[in-house]
Motif scaffolding. Structure first.
Motif, PDB file in Angstrom:
ATOM      1  N   ALA A 161       0.833  -1.203   0.000  1.00 51.00           N
ATOM      2  CA  ALA A 161       0.000   0.000   0.000  1.00 51.00           C
ATOM      3  C   ALA A 161       0.872   1.258   0.000  1.00 51.00           C
ATOM      4  N   ALA A 164       2.023   1.917  -3.347  1.00 52.48           N
ATOM      5  CA  ALA A 164       0.894   2.433  -4.132  1.00 52.48           C
ATOM      6  C   ALA A 164       0.701   3.921  -3.860  1.00 52.48           C
ATOM      7  N   ASP A 168       0.913   6.941  -6.830  1.00 54.60           N
ATOM      8  CA  ASP A 168      -0.165   7.840  -7.229  1.00 54.60           C
ATOM      9  C   ASP A 168      -1.147   8.005  -6.075  1.00 54.60           C
ATOM     10  N   THR A 170      -3.813   9.870  -5.910  1.00 63.07           N
ATOM     11  CA  THR A 170      -5.217   9.886  -6.308  1.00 63.07           C
ATOM     12  C   THR A 170      -5.751   8.473  -6.439  1.00 63.07           C
ATOM     13  N   VAL A 171      -5.013   7.655  -7.182  1.00 64.57           N
ATOM     14  CA  VAL A 171      -5.481   6.285  -7.393  1.00 64.57           C
ATOM     15  C   VAL A 171      -5.515   5.534  -6.065  1.00 64.57           C
ATOM     16  N   ALA A 172      -4.504   5.785  -5.213  1.00 65.78           N
ATOM     17  CA  ALA A 172      -4.476   5.090  -3.920  1.00 65.78           C
ATOM     18  C   ALA A 172      -5.673   5.491  -3.073  1.00 65.78           C
ATOM     19  N   SER A 173      -6.061   6.761  -3.139  1.00 67.40           N
ATOM     20  CA  SER A 173      -7.179   7.166  -2.282  1.00 67.40           C
ATOM     21  C   SER A 173      -8.502   6.627  -2.801  1.00 67.40           C
ATOM     22  N   VAL A 174      -8.673   6.542  -4.129  1.00 68.00           N
ATOM     23  CA  VAL A 174      -9.929   5.941  -4.590  1.00 68.00           C
ATOM     24  C   VAL A 174      -9.902   4.423  -4.426  1.00 68.00           C
ATOM     25  N   ALA A 175      -8.690   3.865  -4.201  1.00 70.00           N
ATOM     26  CA  ALA A 175      -8.623   2.434  -3.877  1.00 70.00           C
ATOM     27  C   ALA A 175      -8.789   2.226  -2.374  1.00 70.00           C
ATOM     28  N   GLY A 176      -9.230   3.247  -1.686  1.00 69.61           N
ATOM     29  CA  GLY A 176      -9.597   3.089  -0.281  1.00 69.61           C
ATOM     30  C   GLY A 176      -8.437   3.193   0.692  1.00 69.61           C
ATOM     31  N   LYS A 177      -7.296   3.756   0.267  1.00 70.36           N
ATOM     32  CA  LYS A 177      -6.152   3.869   1.176  1.00 70.36           C
ATOM     33  C   LYS A 177      -6.107   5.287   1.769  1.00 70.36           C
ATOM     34  N   SER A 178      -5.878   5.337   3.089  1.00 72.27           N
ATOM     35  CA  SER A 178      -5.759   6.639   3.726  1.00 72.27           C
ATOM     36  C   SER A 178      -4.337   7.147   3.540  1.00 72.27           C
ATOM     37  N   ILE A 179      -4.179   8.149   2.687  1.00 77.43           N
ATOM     38  CA  ILE A 179      -2.850   8.650   2.325  1.00 77.43           C
ATOM     39  C   ILE A 179      -2.122   9.156   3.562  1.00 77.43           C
TER      40      ILE A 179
END
Lengths: 299, 252
Positions: A161, A164, A168, A170-179
Motif C-alpha cells: 500500500a 501504491a 499515485d 489519487t489512485v491510492a485514495s480511490v482504492a480506499g487507502k488513507s494517504i
C-alpha cells in the motif's frame, strides 16, 4: 590499522541504518526527507542526555532515542501534511537545521556547542580492540534487525500500500487507502530508525555535539541510497558501506596525490564521490540493486 | 434499482470558482450511462466531486440511497463507489497482481477470491499477473484499472474517459467489457470523448454544457438529436442523410 578499519566499519553501519531510514521514507513512501541529520541528532541527544546526565542504562537511552526520533517524525509529518516533493524537502531541511541551531544555542538544554561529552559507551573502552569490535557487532546487529524488519514490511500488505501511495495518491485514495495514515506511519518509522542510528553513534564516539549533524550527512546518505537502490533494503545497506569505503579510500589517494594541499585534497574527494555516483547511475540507472516487485501472492 | 443519485452538485478546484454549477445525474443497476459535452463542461470535475476527490459545496451524492456527500475518497470507495481516473490510473511499478491486491477493500482471504474473479473476468490479467503494470499496453492498463475498481465490489462504477488514447480495436473491446460489467447489476457512469461509440453501448446519456445539465435521455435519442450531433458529434445536421451514415459507422 585494525582499529581504523573497525572504526570505518562502525561508521559504515551507522550510515547503513540512516540509509535504511531514508529508503523507507524516500524510496518506499516517496517522501523526500532532507531532515535525516535532524532525526539522527534527535536520537543522539535523547540517548546522550538520559544516559550521561540522568545515568539511565544505555538500553533505556537507545529506546528513548527511537521514541524521540519517531515522535519528531510525526511532528514534522503532520506539520507538512499538505506538502509534497520539493516543498517537503525544503521544510525537512529546515527542520534539521533548526535542530542543529537549537542544540548549538540552548546551552541549558543541550550543552550548546560544547556538546555532551562522556557519553557512556556500550563496551568498556579499556578493552582495547574489543571496544571497537564489540561496538561493531552491536551496530551490525542493529543493521540486520532493521533490515529484516524492512524486508518483512516490504512484503506485507502495508508495504504494498505504501508503494501504491508513492506511485499515485489519487489512485491510492480511490482504492480506499488513507494517504495521511500511510505517510505518517512511514515517515515516523523512518525517523525512529534515524534516531536509533544517532543513539548508537553517540554511544560509540562518547561525544555528541551540534557540528556532528551537518546537512552533509543527509546528502551523503542520499548518495549512498541513490547508488545502492532507493527502494530496496539491501541496496540501501550496500550503498552505505560502499560510500564509507569510497570516502575512506579516497582519503588515502588524496594523501599520495602529488602537489595537492590538504584543502584541495578534500575537494578532490568530494569530486570523486560525485563522479563515482555519475558512473554508477550511468551503468545502473536504478542503483546497484533496483527495486524488485514483491512476489505475487500464491494463487 | 437506483444505485447512484447525484442531486444538484456544485463545486470545483477552488472554493470561489465553480466548474460544476449544478449537475444532477443518476444511474440504475444494469445501466450504462454516458456523460458527453464540450471541453471544459465540467464532466471530469463532476466525477471527482462524486468520488470525493473534490468536495461539493452544494448538492448531495447518494449510493444505494446512502448519503455520502463530502466524505473522504476512502469512505466513498468503501460505501460502494468505484472510480477509474483518467489515464494515470494504475500503479506502474507494482505488478498486476499487486495492483489488484492493493485495491481490495476487504480482508486478505477475500482479496484472493476477488483476484481469482478478476482473472476469470479478464483472462489477459491472469497471463500478466507477475508483470509490472508499466509494461502493459494502454488498453491492458485500462482493463487493469477497471479490474482494480471492481476489487472493491462496487455498486456503482465511474469511468473517466476509459478509451482515451486507445486504438479503435482496444476501445471497442473495452466497451464490451463495460457492457458485461453492467449486466452484473452494477451501475456505470462514464465520461467519454469517443461520444459516438460510447452512446452506442449506453442506455442513457447526459449532455453537460458549462457545468450544467443541458439535455438527457435515452442514448439513442441523444445520439440522434440534430443539435447534439452538430455540436459534439461532428455530424452535419443540415444533411440528414449524412447523419444516418454516421450514426452507424462501419466497423473495421
Amino acid at each position: 590499522m585494525l582499529t581504523y578499519i573497525l572504526f570505518t566499519l562502525v561508521v559504515g553501519s551507522i550510515y547503513a541504518l540512516l540509509a535504511q531510514s531514508l529508503m523507507l521514507s524516500w524510496g518506499l513512501a516517496g517522501l523526500v526527507n532532507l531532515g535525516l541529520a535532524g532525526f539522527f541528532a534527535v536520537g543522539a541527544y535523547a540517548s546522550a542526555m538520559l544516559t550521561t546526565w540522568e545515568q539511565a542504562p544505555i538500553l533505556v537511552g537507545v529506546f528513548a532515542a527511537v521514541l524521540a526520533g519517531g515522535f519528531a517524525g510525526l511532528l514534522v509529518c503532520f506539520s507538512t501534511l499538505r506538502l509534497r516533493d520539493d516543498y517537503l524537502a525544503i521544510v525537512t531541511l529546515g527542520f534539521a537545521e533548526i535542530v542543529r541551531i537549537v542544540a548549538s544555542n540552548e546551552v541549558w538544554l543541550t550543552g550548546g556547542t560544547d556538546g555532551i561529552s562522556g557519553v557512556p559507551v556500550m563496551i568498556a573502552r579499556d578493552t582495547g580492540i574489543w571496544f571497537h569490535l564489540g561496538t561493531l557487532l552491536i551496530t551490525v546487529a542493529a543493521v540486520i534487525l532493521v533490515y529484516v524488519l524492512q524486508r518483512r514490511l516490504l512484503a506485507s500488505p502495508w508495504g504494498r500500500a505504501l508503494r501504491a501511495v508513492r506511485e499515485d495518491q489519487t489512485v491510492a485514495s480511490v482504492a480506499g487507502k488513507s494517504i495521511v495514515r500511510f505517510k505518517a506511519q512511514a515517515f515516523s518509522l523512518a525517523a525512529a530508525i534515524a534516531g536509533l542510528a544517532g543513539a548508537l553513534y553517540g554511544h560509540y564516539t562518547s561525544y555528541v555535539a551540534p557540528d556532528q549533524f551537518q546537512p552533509l550527512i543527509t546528502i551523503y546518505i542520499f548518495l549512498a541510497v541513490t547508488a545502492g537502490g532507493n527502494a530496496r533494503p539491501a541496496g540501501a545497506v550496500l550503498g552505505a558501506y560502499l560510500l564509507v569505503a569510497f570516502l575512506e579510500a579516497t582519503r588515502f589517494l588524496a594523501e599520495i596525490a602529488p602537489g595537492v594541499t590538504a584543502l584541495q585534497a578534500a575537494a578532490l574527494r568530494e569530486i570523486a564521490v560525485g563522479i563515482g555516483l555519475v558512473f554508477v547511475l550511468t551503468l545502473r540507472p536504478d542503483g546497484l540493486l533496483p527495486e524488485r516487485s514483491q512476489k505475487a501472492p500464491a494463487s | 434499482m437506483r444505485l447512484l443519485d447525484v442531486e444538484g452538485i456544485v463545486g470545483g478546484y477552488a472554493s470561489a470558482e465553480h466548474i460544476v454549477k449544478g449537475v444532477a445525474l443518476s444511474a440504475d443497476a444494469d445501466e450504462v450511462v454516458t456523460i458527453i459535452g464540450p471541453n471544459g463542461a465540467g464532466k471530469s470535475t463532476a466525477l471527482k466531486l462524486i468520488s470525493g476527490l473534490l468536495s461539493p459545496s452544494q448538492g448531495r451524492v447518494l449510493i444505494g440511497g446512502e448519503d455520502i456527500t463530502g466524505q473522504s475518497p476512502q469512505a466513498i470507495a468503501k460505501a460502494g463507489l468505484g472510480f477509474v481516473p483518467q489515464e494515470r490510473n494504475v500503479f506502474g511499478s507494482l505488478t498486476v497482481a499487486e495492483n489488484l491486491e492493493v485495491s481490495c477493500l476487504f480482508e486478505r482471504s477475500a482479496a484472493k477470491k476477488r483476484m481469482e474473479e478478476a482473472y476469470g473476468r479478464f483472462p489477459m490479467l491472469s497471463d500478466k499477473r507477475r508483470v509490472s503494470a508499466k509494461s502493459l499496453s494502454g488498453g491492458q492498463r485500462q482493463i487493469l484499472a477497471m479490474a482494480m475498481a471492481l476489487m472493491g465490489k462496487p455498486r456503482a462504477l465511474l469511468l473517466d474517459e476509459p478509451t482515451a488514447g486507445l486504438s479503435p480495436k482496444a476501445a471497442h473491446e473495452l466497451f464490451e467489457y463495460i457492457r458485461s460489467i453492467a449486466k452484473e447489476g452494477i451501475a456505470i457512469l462514464m465520461v467519454e470523448q469517443n461520444a459516438l461509440e460510447s452512446l452506442e453501448v449506453s442506455d442513457r446519456a447526459y449532455v453537460l454544457v458549462d457545468g450544467r445539465n443541458h439535455l438527457d435521455g435515452p442514448a439513442e435519442t441523444v445520439a440522434n438529436d440534430p443539435d447534439i450531433r452538430r455540436l459534439f458529434l461532428g455530424g452535419r445536421a443540415t444533411k440528414p442523410t449524412g447523419v444516418d451514415q454516421q450514426a452507424n459507422p462501419p466497423r473495421h
